[in-house]
Design a protein around this motif. Structure first.
Motif, mmCIF file in Angstrom:
data_model
loop_
_atom_site.group_PDB
_atom_site.id
_atom_site.type_symbol
_atom_site.label_atom_id
_atom_site.label_comp_id
_atom_site.label_asym_id
_atom_site.label_seq_id
_atom_site.Cartn_x
_atom_site.Cartn_y
_atom_site.Cartn_z
ATOM 1 N N PRO A 18 49.303 49.578 42.068
ATOM 2 C CA PRO A 18 49.008 49.553 40.626
ATOM 3 C C PRO A 18 48.755 48.146 40.082
ATOM 4 O O PRO A 18 47.983 47.977 39.134
ATOM 5 C CB PRO A 18 50.264 50.130 39.987
ATOM 6 C CG PRO A 18 50.998 50.804 41.073
ATOM 7 C CD PRO A 18 50.614 50.148 42.356
ATOM 8 N N ASN A 19 49.399 47.129 40.671
ATOM 9 C CA ASN A 19 49.260 45.785 40.095
ATOM 10 C C ASN A 19 48.202 44.945 40.797
ATOM 11 O O ASN A 19 47.371 44.315 40.167
ATOM 12 C CB ASN A 19 50.600 45.050 40.150
ATOM 13 C CG ASN A 19 51.694 45.897 39.539
ATOM 14 O OD1 ASN A 19 51.494 46.479 38.472
ATOM 15 N ND2 ASN A 19 52.805 46.004 40.230
ATOM 16 N N GLU A 20 48.250 44.944 42.128
ATOM 17 C CA GLU A 20 47.335 44.043 42.818
ATOM 18 C C GLU A 20 46.511 44.759 43.885
ATOM 19 O O GLU A 20 46.258 44.221 44.941
ATOM 20 C CB GLU A 20 48.135 42.897 43.438
ATOM 21 C CG GLU A 20 49.487 43.323 43.942
ATOM 22 C CD GLU A 20 50.466 42.170 44.061
ATOM 23 O OE1 GLU A 20 51.333 42.258 44.921
ATOM 24 O OE2 GLU A 20 50.331 41.166 43.340
ATOM 25 N N GLY A 21 46.149 46.033 43.604
ATOM 26 C CA GLY A 21 45.342 46.771 44.567
ATOM 27 C C GLY A 21 43.859 46.550 44.368
ATOM 28 O O GLY A 21 43.413 46.233 43.268
ATOM 29 N N LEU A 22 43.106 46.745 45.443
ATOM 30 C CA LEU A 22 41.663 46.521 45.389
ATOM 31 C C LEU A 22 40.986 47.485 44.408
ATOM 32 O O LEU A 22 40.047 47.123 43.699
ATOM 33 C CB LEU A 22 41.065 46.687 46.791
ATOM 34 C CG LEU A 22 39.620 46.246 46.960
ATOM 35 C CD1 LEU A 22 39.492 44.745 46.796
ATOM 36 C CD2 LEU A 22 39.079 46.664 48.319
ATOM 37 N N ILE A 23 41.477 48.725 44.359
ATOM 38 C CA ILE A 23 40.822 49.718 43.502
ATOM 39 C C ILE A 23 40.994 49.360 42.025
ATOM 40 O O ILE A 23 40.034 49.422 41.252
ATOM 41 C CB ILE A 23 41.354 51.130 43.809
ATOM 42 C CG1 ILE A 23 40.994 51.487 45.252
ATOM 43 C CG2 ILE A 23 40.759 52.152 42.841
ATOM 44 C CD1 ILE A 23 41.416 52.835 45.701
ATOM 45 N N ASN A 24 42.213 48.955 41.658
ATOM 46 C CA ASN A 24 42.392 48.532 40.269
ATOM 47 C C ASN A 24 41.561 47.296 39.932
ATOM 48 O O ASN A 24 41.052 47.175 38.815
ATOM 49 C CB ASN A 24 43.876 48.304 39.962
ATOM 50 C CG ASN A 24 44.523 49.561 39.390
ATOM 51 O OD1 ASN A 24 43.866 50.316 38.667
ATOM 52 N ND2 ASN A 24 45.776 49.787 39.730
ATOM 53 N N SER A 25 41.409 46.391 40.893
ATOM 54 C CA SER A 25 40.535 45.228 40.647
ATOM 55 C C SER A 25 39.108 45.678 40.402
ATOM 56 O O SER A 25 38.418 45.143 39.521
ATOM 57 C CB SER A 25 40.539 44.286 41.851
ATOM 58 O OG SER A 25 41.823 43.908 42.174
ATOM 59 N N ALA A 26 38.671 46.674 41.190
ATOM 60 C CA ALA A 26 37.304 47.169 41.018
ATOM 61 C C ALA A 26 37.156 47.866 39.669
ATOM 62 O O ALA A 26 36.165 47.665 38.953
ATOM 63 C CB ALA A 26 36.950 48.125 42.149
ATOM 64 N N LEU A 27 38.172 48.658 39.294
ATOM 65 C CA LEU A 27 38.122 49.349 38.005
ATOM 66 C C LEU A 27 38.100 48.337 36.856
ATOM 67 O O LEU A 27 37.413 48.524 35.855
ATOM 68 C CB LEU A 27 39.327 50.284 37.841
ATOM 69 C CG LEU A 27 39.350 51.520 38.736
ATOM 70 C CD1 LEU A 27 40.604 52.342 38.470
ATOM 71 C CD2 LEU A 27 38.109 52.378 38.523
ATOM 72 N N HIS A 28 38.846 47.257 37.048
ATOM 73 C CA HIS A 28 38.898 46.192 36.069
ATOM 74 C C HIS A 28 37.507 45.648 35.789
ATOM 75 O O HIS A 28 37.143 45.357 34.653
ATOM 76 C CB HIS A 28 39.787 45.066 36.602
ATOM 77 C CG HIS A 28 40.668 44.511 35.550
ATOM 78 N ND1 HIS A 28 41.814 45.150 35.123
ATOM 79 C CD2 HIS A 28 40.581 43.379 34.818
ATOM 80 C CE1 HIS A 28 42.377 44.443 34.181
ATOM 81 N NE2 HIS A 28 41.657 43.361 33.973
ATOM 82 N N PHE A 29 36.743 45.532 36.873
ATOM 83 C CA PHE A 29 35.371 45.030 36.788
ATOM 84 C C PHE A 29 34.539 45.909 35.852
ATOM 85 O O PHE A 29 33.673 45.432 35.138
ATOM 86 C CB PHE A 29 34.776 44.995 38.197
ATOM 87 C CG PHE A 29 33.387 44.477 38.250
ATOM 88 C CD1 PHE A 29 33.148 43.103 38.220
ATOM 89 C CD2 PHE A 29 32.305 45.345 38.336
ATOM 90 C CE1 PHE A 29 31.855 42.618 38.263
ATOM 91 C CE2 PHE A 29 31.013 44.861 38.382
ATOM 92 C CZ PHE A 29 30.779 43.494 38.353
ATOM 93 N N PHE A 30 34.823 47.227 35.866
ATOM 94 C CA PHE A 30 34.104 48.139 34.987
ATOM 95 C C PHE A 30 34.808 48.323 33.644
ATOM 96 O O PHE A 30 34.513 49.254 32.893
ATOM 97 C CB PHE A 30 33.929 49.506 35.660
ATOM 98 C CG PHE A 30 33.046 49.451 36.867
ATOM 99 C CD1 PHE A 30 31.663 49.306 36.728
ATOM 100 C CD2 PHE A 30 33.585 49.528 38.141
ATOM 101 C CE1 PHE A 30 30.838 49.251 37.841
ATOM 102 C CE2 PHE A 30 32.760 49.468 39.254
ATOM 103 C CZ PHE A 30 31.388 49.329 39.107
ATOM 104 N N GLY A 31 35.813 47.474 33.394
ATOM 105 C CA GLY A 31 36.485 47.529 32.107
ATOM 106 C C GLY A 31 37.507 48.649 31.974
ATOM 107 O O GLY A 31 37.882 49.027 30.874
#
Lengths: 276, 305
Positions: free
Chosen positions: B146-159
Motif C-alpha cells: 500500500p505504501n511503496e508498491g509499484l502498482i500504487n506508484s503507477a496509479l499515482h502517475f494517473f492521479g
C-alpha cells in the motif's frame, strides 16, 4: 494498405499487453540487482525498470542468510526422482493399456480416467496419515513415492502409444523379443516426444510444490526452494532486494528448462487441450 | 481331412490361448507398479477421507478415533466460516473463469498471425505461467504494497490515490483475482492458439471472397470453430479455480476478515492447524463433490447450448 494498418494495430496492442505481462517479472529481476535504497528511490519513475546501479550484494547476503543452494539442490533432486521414476512406471502402464489385451484392462483404464478428477486437496489429510503410518514424515519417501504414479501421465502415454502400428510390435515379438525388450528397444526410441512432454509437465508442476512439503518436512534438511523463499520472506529483517534476489534465483532454473524444452511443454498443453 | 483340419484348428486355438495367457500375465505385471501406487496414495486416502468424515479425532492421535455419524456435516451446515469460504471460492471461480478465458482468447487472437515478433509476444504472455505460484505470490505482495508498491506508484502517475489492496477486505479477493488472471492467462492462450491453428484457412478465404469482414469472420467462423477448445478451457479453469489455496495462504492467510478464506484453505487450517481431522475430512468430501458436480455440469451445460 489496410493490411499494414491491421499489422500496426496488432503490433501496438501486442506491445502494450506484453508490457503488462512482463513488467512484474522485469521489476523483480532488475530490483534484485539494485542496492536496497535504490529500489525505493526508483519506484515512482521508469528507472525502476532499468538496471542502472548493478550489484550482486543482494544475492550474496541472501545466500548468507539462508541455505539457498541446499534448497535448490533438494528441489532438483526430489523433483527429478519423481519425474524419472514416473516416466518408467507410467509409461509401461500406459503401454499395457494401449497395446496389450488382458482381462480388467478396460476397468483399469476407466478407473484411471475417473481418478484424474480427485483433487489433491481433498485427499491431503488422509494421505498425510498414510505417510505418517509408514513413518515417512521428514524423509525423501514422503516427498517422492506418493507422486510417482500419475493418472494424467498414464493417460498421455496411452494416447501416444495407441498410434504406434501393431505390425512393428508383432514383428519384434515374432523375432523372439520379450515384451519388456520390445518396449525398451522398439517403443521407447519411437516415443521421445511423449517422454519429453510428460517429463516437463510433471517437472514444472512439482517444482512449484508448496502445500505438501510444508506438511511432511519439519526441519530445514529436506525443504524445497518454494518453502525456502517463503520462509525467507517472513524472516525479519525484510530487505526487498534480497527477497527479489531469491525469487529471481528460484525462477531462473525453471525458465532455462522451459526454454530448452519449450516445444514439448507447449505440445503437452495443446495436445491435452485438443483431445479434451 | 476333417480330423486333420480340426487338429490344426485345435493347435491354433491352443497357441492362441497360450499367447493370450502370456499377454495377460505381461499386462498385469506392466500395470502393477502404477496401480499399486495409485491404490495406496490415491484410492486409499480418498476412501479414508470419506470414512473420516463420519468421525472425530485429533490429527496427532489417529488411534483415538470416534464414529460420530453425520455430526461433522451437521456442524458444517451451521458453520458460518464454511459458508463464507464456500462463497469466497465460488466468487473467485465465477469471476476468474470468464475473465481469464476471455483475456486468453484475446491474447491468442493477438499472436495468431504472421507478425515477426509473434514468438517474443507469446513468450512474454507465457512467462508468468512457468514461474511458480510461490514466487508470484511473494512478488505481488511487494507490488501490492500500500505504501511503496509499484502498482500504487503507477496509479499515482494517473492521479489515483494509494489503494490498500490486500489489506482491505473489499479489495483483497479482487487483488488475488487480478494476479491469478495475469499468472495463468498464458496457459489458456496456448490452448486457444492450438485451436485457432486447427481452423482451415479455406474457410477464411471463402468468406472473404463472399465479402465478410474481419469482425464477421470472428463471429461466424472463429468463435464457432473454437467450441470444443472453449469447453475444455472453461472446464479446466473452473476446476483449477475452486482449488484456490497458495495465493491466499501466502498473501493474506485468509484475511482480512475472512474475505479470502477458501475451501482448500479451510481444509488445511481445520486439519493441520486445529487438528480436527474428522471435520477437515467432511469439508474435503463436500469439496470433492463440488469438483465432480462442476466438471459434469460444465460438460452437460455446454453441450446443450
Amino acid at each position: 494498405m489496410r493490411n499494414t494498418r491491421t499489422k500496426l494495430l496488432l503490433y501496438v496492442l501486442n506491445f502494450i499487453m506484453s508490457l503488462l505481462f512482463i513488467i512484474p517479472l522485469l521489476w523483480m529481476i532488475v530490483s534484485s540487482l539494485k542496492p536496497e535504497n535504490q529500489i525505493f528511490a526508483d519506484l515512482s519513475s521508469l528507472k525502476s525498470l532499468l538496471p542502472l546501479h548493478i550489484t550482486l550484494d543482494n544475492y550474496r547476503s541472501a545466500f548468507e542468510r539462508i541455505p539457498m543452494l541446499k534448497y535448490l539442490f533438494n528441489s532438483i533432486f526430489y523433483v527429478s526422482v519423481i519425474c524419472i521414476s514416473g516416466l518408467g512406471v507410467n509409461s509401461i502402464c500406459g503401454y499395457a493399456l494401449a497395446k496389450l489385451r488382458f482381462r480388467g484392462s478396460e476397468f483399469i483404464l476407466v478407473s484411471i480416467i475417473a481418478l484424474m478428477i480427485v483433487p489433491f486437496e481433498s485427499i491431503l489429510m488422509p494421505l498425510y496419515l498414510v505417510v505418517n503410518a509408514l513413518h515417512w514424515v521428514n524423509t525423501w519417501f514422503a516427498l517422492i513415492v506418493p507422486f510417482i504414479a500419475n493418472c494424467f501421465s498414464i493417460f498421455m502415454f496411452r494416447q501416444f502409444f495407441m498410434d504406434i502400428p501393431n505390425e512393428i510390435l508383432e514383428s519384434a515379438s515374432i523375432d523372439g523379443s520379450g515384451p519388456l525388450k520390445t518396449f525398451a528397444s522398439i517403443v521407447v526410441p519411437l516415443s521421445g516426444p511423449v517422454f519429453a512432454t510428460v517429463f516437463i509437465l510433471d517437472f514444472i508442476s512439482h517444482w512449484g510444490d508448496f502445500m505438501w512439503p510444508i506438511l511432511v518436512t519439519t526441519g530445514e534438511s529436506l525443504r524445497n526452494i518454494q518453502l525456502g523463499i517463503q520462509t525467507f520472506f517472513t524472516l525479519p529483517p525484510i530487505f526487498y532486494g534480497q527477497i527479489m534476489a531469491t525469487l529471481t534465483f528460484t525462477t531462473v532454473p525453471i525458465i532455462v528448462l522451459f526454454l530448452l524444452l519449450q516445444k514439448y511443454y507447449v505440445q503437452g498443453i495443446t495436445s491435452a487441450g485438443i483431445k479434451g | 481331412m476333417q480330423t486333420a483340419m480340426n487338429a490344426h484348428k485345435r493347435e491354433h486355438i491352443s497357441t492362441f490361448s497360450r499367447q493370450r495367457r502370456r499377454e495377460t500375465l505381461v499386462g498385469y505385471s506392466f500395470v502393477t507398479p502404477a496401480v499399486l501406487l495409485l491404490i495406496f496414495f490415491l484410492v486409499l486416502p480418498f476412501l479414508l477421507a470419506v470414512v473420516f468424515g463420519f468421525t472425530k479425532f485429533n490429527l496427532l492421535r489417529p488411534d483415538k478415533i470416534h464414529f460420530t455419524g453425520f455430526d461433522n456435516y451437521k456442524l458444517l451446515f451451521t458453520d458460518g466460516l464454511f459458508y463464507k469460504s464456500l462463497w469466497n471460492t465460488l466468487y473467485f471461480t465465477i469471476i476468474v473463469v470468464p475473465v481469464q478465458s476471455g483475456v486468453a482468447l484475446m491474447l491468442a487472437l493477438l499472436v495468431n498471425n504472421s507478425l515477426k515478433l509473434r514468438n517474443v509476444f507469446r513468450i512474454a504472455y507465457f512467462s508468468p505461467v512457468v514461474t511458480s505460484m510461490t514466487v508470484i505470490a511473494i512478488l505481488w505482495i511487494s507490488l501490492y504494497n500500500p505504501n511503496e508498491g509499484l502498482i500504487n506508484s503507477a496509479l499515482h502517475f494517473f492521479g489515483i490515490s494509494n489503494q490498500p489492496f490486500l489489506r482491505s477486505s473489499s479489495q483483497a479477493m479482487n487483488s488475488i483475482i487480478f494476479m491469478s488472471v495475469w499468472q495463468a492467462a498464458g496457459y489458456q492462450m496456448m490452448i486457444f492458439l492450438a485451436g485457432l491453428q486447427g481452423i482451415s484457412k479455406d474457410l477464411y478465404e471463402a468468406s472473404s471472397i463472399d465479402g465478410a469482414n474481419k469482425l464477421q469472420q470472428l463471429r461466424y467462423i472463429t468463435i464457432p470453430s473454437l467450441y470444443n477448445v472453449t469447453v475444455f478451457v472453461l472446464t479446466i479453469t473452473t476446476i483449477q479455480a475452486v482449488k484456490l489455496f497458495v495465493q491466499p495462504y501466502i498473501m493474506t492467510n485468509g484475511g482480512p476478515e475472512n474475505s479470502t478464506r477458501t475451501l482448500a484453505l479451510l481444509i488445511y487450517q481445520q486439519g493441520f492447524q486445529f487438528r480436527n481431522a474428522g471435520y477437515a475430512s467432511a469439508i474435503s468430501v463436500i469439496f470433492f463433490l463440488i469438483v465432480v458436480l462442476i466438471s459434469f455440469s460444465m460438460k452437460k451445460f455446454l453441450r446443450d447450448k
